[in-house]
Write a protein that holds these residues in place. Structure first.
Motif, mmCIF file in Angstrom:
data_model
loop_
_atom_site.group_PDB
_atom_site.id
_atom_site.type_symbol
_atom_site.label_atom_id
_atom_site.label_comp_id
_atom_site.label_asym_id
_atom_site.label_seq_id
_atom_site.Cartn_x
_atom_site.Cartn_y
_atom_site.Cartn_z
ATOM 1 N N ALA A 135 80.356 -112.074 -43.789
ATOM 2 C CA ALA A 135 80.309 -112.929 -42.609
ATOM 3 C C ALA A 135 80.549 -114.388 -42.986
ATOM 4 O O ALA A 135 80.079 -114.861 -44.023
ATOM 5 N N SER A 136 81.228 -115.117 -42.129
ATOM 6 C CA SER A 136 81.586 -116.500 -42.435
ATOM 7 C C SER A 136 80.478 -117.482 -42.104
ATOM 8 O O SER A 136 80.657 -118.690 -42.245
ATOM 9 N N VAL A 137 79.327 -116.998 -41.650
ATOM 10 C CA VAL A 137 78.123 -117.817 -41.501
ATOM 11 C C VAL A 137 77.004 -117.102 -42.241
ATOM 12 O O VAL A 137 76.983 -115.882 -42.317
ATOM 13 N N LYS A 138 76.073 -117.881 -42.788
ATOM 14 C CA LYS A 138 75.079 -117.271 -43.654
ATOM 15 C C LYS A 138 73.648 -117.466 -43.168
ATOM 16 O O LYS A 138 72.854 -116.523 -43.188
ATOM 17 N N ALA A 139 73.257 -118.656 -42.777
ATOM 18 C CA ALA A 139 71.854 -118.935 -42.479
ATOM 19 C C ALA A 139 71.316 -118.033 -41.373
ATOM 20 O O ALA A 139 70.254 -117.413 -41.511
ATOM 21 N N SER A 140 72.032 -117.925 -40.267
ATOM 22 C CA SER A 140 71.550 -117.121 -39.140
ATOM 23 C C SER A 140 71.541 -115.641 -39.483
ATOM 24 O O SER A 140 70.649 -114.894 -39.053
ATOM 25 N N VAL A 141 72.506 -115.191 -40.280
ATOM 26 C CA VAL A 141 72.565 -113.783 -40.678
ATOM 27 C C VAL A 141 71.390 -113.431 -41.585
ATOM 28 O O VAL A 141 70.725 -112.400 -41.407
#
Length: 355
Positions: free
Chosen positions: A90-96
């Motif tokens: 995924a291209s986002v990390k914190a929320s995942v």
């Protein structure tokens, strides 16, 4: 060593990873809720259907689904014992990561990841085994991630030809807001203005606007989700871009060249900071030769062969297409000291060369 892998999700990224691993002899099992996508990925040689090969956990499982689906897919894969180590793309990390922790996922064996490769096309049919060749691959281990898990995913990235880079998840999200997410939104804004263009304007569209709007052709649903998951950092970048553009627009209306000159100079300086060949800073002092290339099979091969025969290394190449004409222009970047040598050799070979 990574000798076996499971890829959950056979879209562009998942299938490209699987193809790259298969080229390195890794046994790859594939899974996808879309039977058609799974069948196409298997037909492309990306791997076999999950459950049709050897039993037991794989060395690593790649969760290649949209950001909002990663936590649940990760938990399901872990509950099934698909692998010893898990990562995602995924291209986002914190929320995942936050959601994965809330769902009770095992963070010790999970290395949040993000390969920095992609295309404006989607699906397994657009996949390429070399998609990540020479690209950065962000690894964002949490405080609970085991060192051995990081080593395994590092090997995975290297098998795909990428350059793994360990980075904090918050720093990752701020970085991709600047270099990926906000640029996509800006590209979409420019492309959206083309809806107002008449046939004359579109007929005059050159390579500049094509380059600027290429990434706007990506899947709007996927990008809506990506931007939403990284909303804060992306909004900050867009606000600064909007302020620059508003200042430039006001200056153009008032006839004051100062703000426009400032924007153009800062833009050039920012572009020069991008890493270039071999990871060094951008090298703007290459000499560029423009060579007319006919639109026919083998033309580029003959051009590159002619450069090789002249003993000249082509540092970079760009193709500018000529709409409506059966030809294009190859922009060859070479070291300045060999520009004359290459120009003479190509001219003798019948190529139309321009400087």
């Amino acid at each position: 060593m990574v000798e076996s892998a499971v890829v959950v999700g056979t879209g562009l990224i998942g299938t490209s990873i699987a193809l790259a691993l298969r080229q390195r002899g890794v046994d790859v099992a594939l899974s996808d809720r879309d039977p058609a996508a799974l069948r196409l990925a298997c037909d492309l040689g990306a791997g076999r259907r999950l459950g049709t090969g050897p039993a037991g956990p794989a060395d690593v499982a790649v969760i290649a689904v949209p950001p909002s689906a990663v936590p649940a897919a990760l938990r399901e894969a872990q509950e099934r014992g698909l692998a010893r180590v898990y990562t995602d793309v995924a291209s986002v990390k914190a929320s995942v990561v936050e959601r994965a922790a809330a769902l009770g996922c095992d963070l010790a064996g999970y290395v949040p990841g993000h390969p920095m490769g992609g295309r404006e096309r989607q699906g397994p049919g657009a996949a390429r085994a070399d998609l990540f060749l020479g690209r950065s691959w962000a690894l964002c281990p949490t405080a609970r991630t085991a060192p051995e898990a990081v080593k395994t995913v590092t090997v995975l990235a290297e098998l795909c030809g990428a350059d793994p880079l360990v980075v904090d998840e918050a720093a990752h999200d701020r970085a991709v807001a600047l270099v990926s997410h906000a640029p996509h939104a800006v590209s979409a804004a420019v492309a959206a203005r083309l809806l107002d263009g008449d046939t004359t304007a579109l007929a005059l569209a050159g390579q500049g606007v094509r380059d600027m709007t290429r990434i706007a052709g990506g899947d709007p649903r996927l990008w809506r989700e990506i931007l939403g998951h990284n909303a804060g950092p992306v909004a900050e970048v867009l606000e600064r871009v909007a302020a620059d553009l508003a200042a430039a627009a006001a200056a153009l209306r008032s006839g004051d060249p100062g703000p426009v000159d400032d924007l153009l100079e800062r833009g050039r300086a920012g572009h020069a900071r991008l890493p270039g060949k071999r990871g060094a800073a951008s090298t703007p002092d290459y000499a560029v030769l423009s060579v007319v290339v006919p639109d026919e099979p083998g033309a580029l091969g003959r051009l590159f062969a002619a450069a090789a025969e002249a003993g000249v290394n082509i540092e970079d190449v760009r193709i500018d297409h000529s709409p409506g004409l059966p030809l294009g222009v190859a922009q060859l970047s070479v070291a300045p000291r060999v520009q004359q040598t290459l120009a003479q050799a190509l001219t003798r070979g019948g190529w139309s060369v321009h400087r």
